[in-house]
Design an enzyme around this catalytic site. Structure first.
Site, short mmCIF file in Angstrom:
data_model
loop_
_atom_site.label_atom_id
_atom_site.label_comp_id
_atom_site.label_asym_id
_atom_site.label_seq_id
_atom_site.Cartn_x
_atom_site.Cartn_y
_atom_site.Cartn_z
NE ARG A 1 -20.78 -35.72 -4.17
CZ ARG A 1 -20.61 -35.86 -3.23
NH1 ARG A 1 -21.13 -35.62 -2.14
NH2 ARG A 1 -19.52 -36.92 -3.10
CG ASP A 2 -17.54 -34.30 -0.66
OD1 ASP A 2 -18.50 -34.19 0.27
OD2 ASP A 2 -16.35 -34.60 -0.22
CG HIS B 1 -13.49 -38.68 0.01
ND1 HIS B 1 -14.00 -38.33 -1.44
CD2 HIS B 1 -13.66 -37.80 0.78
CE1 HIS B 1 -14.85 -37.14 -1.10
NE2 HIS B 1 -14.64 -37.08 0.14
CG HIS C 1 -12.73 -34.30 4.00
ND1 HIS C 1 -13.83 -33.40 4.07
CD2 HIS C 1 -13.12 -35.42 3.11
CE1 HIS C 1 -14.81 -33.67 3.18
NE2 HIS C 1 -14.49 -34.88 2.63
CB CYS D 1 -16.11 -22.32 6.44
SG CYS D 1 -15.56 -20.62 6.47
CG ASN E 1 -13.56 -32.65 -0.11
OD1 ASN E 1 -13.37 -34.04 -0.30
ND2 ASN E 1 -14.63 -31.81 -0.47
#
Lengths: 299, 299
Positions: free
Chosen positions: B14-15, B206, B208, B239, B248
């Site tokens: 999803r993310d 969460h 990144h 990307c 992520n």
């Protein structure tokens, strides 16, 4: 050494470039050295005096040393395998002499074709010669957490080697996770074994980012009071996206961490990132430094 | 929740995929979901019910939910923007309902065209509806450390939002460093502000990995007792080698860290790495997971 000051030992032009496929001309290496100095780095590897038959990337290190600008407080550091290398280093004005061994017998045999004990005997005269010339000696210990041939390395093995190096009179020991397998708990265990043997300001950590754990490992070592870290601009060393890549942790990523932790380096991250992107363009390689990519100019 | 057990919330489908350039067919997304289940993941985002006009990559999430194998203890989690999304999720058998807001007013306005307060009002009925259907609700808070428009975000701003979410009755809050700017000290400060407001087992982090700090940040949160982390197989989302990449953190890299720290996940790292490499081949992209590359078969 103040506790909020961190020293980066920039290894890109030696440990980095020696693992890049194409040799770089000495005048260009000297230019990159000078740009690292301009960015504020104070300890910079300039090359090594090993046989160009074995490491063609380090050929003409004498020309690099001849072409760099000298500046007070900046040391040009050179790796040497033996007495001949020491003499060439001293002749050409190296400021710090580095020797190397490993915590793994198998790695030492494959890498430099002798046992750990033999390697230490071999550089006993190098250490003595450097010291009598008034040059500090740094000793690299490879494979401090894992070895490609032996697997996990016990902290006690590393401690044994470090103890012998200190007895020999080296000024600093750089603990290298050469294949980038370590995680923070393993760094803590390593430091548990080594820190009782060496003053903290004589220890450096040398991380490769093969499994993306280098920044976490450096953070763990910071928590233990370690304040010297090896890193390479643009994560030089090892093809970044190939199988088994073992590039050095990128100086840019380390500087970003340190700034966030409120630690001083005197280094201009933007200048290092710009150089890293220039080097990657020149070498026609991707930039494995995530901070370097984040700071790259928009295409 | 035992203190040495860590839950990974796999957000790649999803993310991750919603930020990849090309849409992936729903049967393939379902196949990847099933392989994640086989690898031992228990909480997996299956998609979202947002307008396919805005997020074409998430079109046909109903078909994904219809095609996945159901297994006890495995939850298929779905992001919904409003009441209509909730009804579609419930109709199609989603197990966990996720809503989203941000700690930054500017980001919220640009991302979902309303204020933080309006976004919370908007999903008040969603939370109530999910709870009366017996489904747990997860709330994502974006930009918990920095915002692309506002710069640094103060921990107190995040705490205000978290407090409102808890008052609304959400079961879990996922704190998102959406643009990957955080470093460990910032994570500690964030947790200092938020942990007094929420039971620790209702908090997730969460990360990144835009600046290579995600693993260090997760390690910092582990030290504070956080045991739920969002990550994406193969670091999906953004990307990986482009300017401003904001992928992520890779599930593979997180699993490698956790294994080294002696924490249990029940997930087979090799199976996730194999899937990650397959996904990258299919999407014709490089694999930003360093562990994924280290574990890739030799070419």
């Amino acid at each position: 050494m103040s506790n909020d000051r961190v020293e980066i030992v920039e290894v890109g032009l030696r440990d980095g470039l020696q693992n890049e496929p194409s040799p770089v001309a000495p005048d260009r290496r000297a230019n990159w050295f000078n740009r690292l100095v301009d960015a504020g780095l104070r300890r910079i590897e300039a090359g090594s005096f090993v046989s160009p038959k074995w490491v063609p990337q380090m050929a003409n290190t004498d020309q690099v040393l001849g072409a760099i600008r000298r500046r007070d407080g900046v040391t040009a550091e050179v790796l040497v395998p033996n007495d001949q290398g020491l003499h060439l280093s001293l002749e050409n004005g190296a400021d710090v002499i580095s020797v190397f061994t490993a915590a793994s017998e198998s790695f030492n045999r494959k890498n430099i074709n002798c046992s750990i004990e033999q390697s230490i005997e071999r550089f006993r005269p190098v250490v003595a010669g450097a010291r009598s010339a008034g040059k500090p000696v740094r000793a690299y210990v490879s494979c401090v957490v894992g070895c490609p041939y032996e697997g996990p390395i016990q902290p006690g093995q590393v401690a044994d080697v470090v103890e012998q190096l200190m007895a020999l009179g080296v000024d600093e020991v750089s603990l290298g996770d050469t294949i980038g397998v370590a995680r923070p708990r393993e760094i803590h265990r390593l430091l548990d074994a080594v820190m009782p043997l060496v003053a903290t300001d004589r220890l450096a950590l040398h991380c490769h980012d093969t499994r993306g754990q280098a920044i976490a490992n450096i953070h763990a070592a910071l928590e233990r009071g370690i304040r010297t870290f090896d890193s390479a601009v643009a994560g030089l060393g090892g093809c970044p996206y190939a199988h088994g890549a073992t590039g050095n942790v990128a100086t840019e990523d380390v500087l970003y961490l340190l700034a966030g932790e409120g630690l001083e380096t005197g280094v201009d991250l933007n200048a290092v990132a710009a150089l890293g992107n220039d080097i990657c363009n020149r070498l026609n390689r991707a930039n494995p430094s995530r901070v370097g990519r984040a700071l790259a100019p928009s295409p």
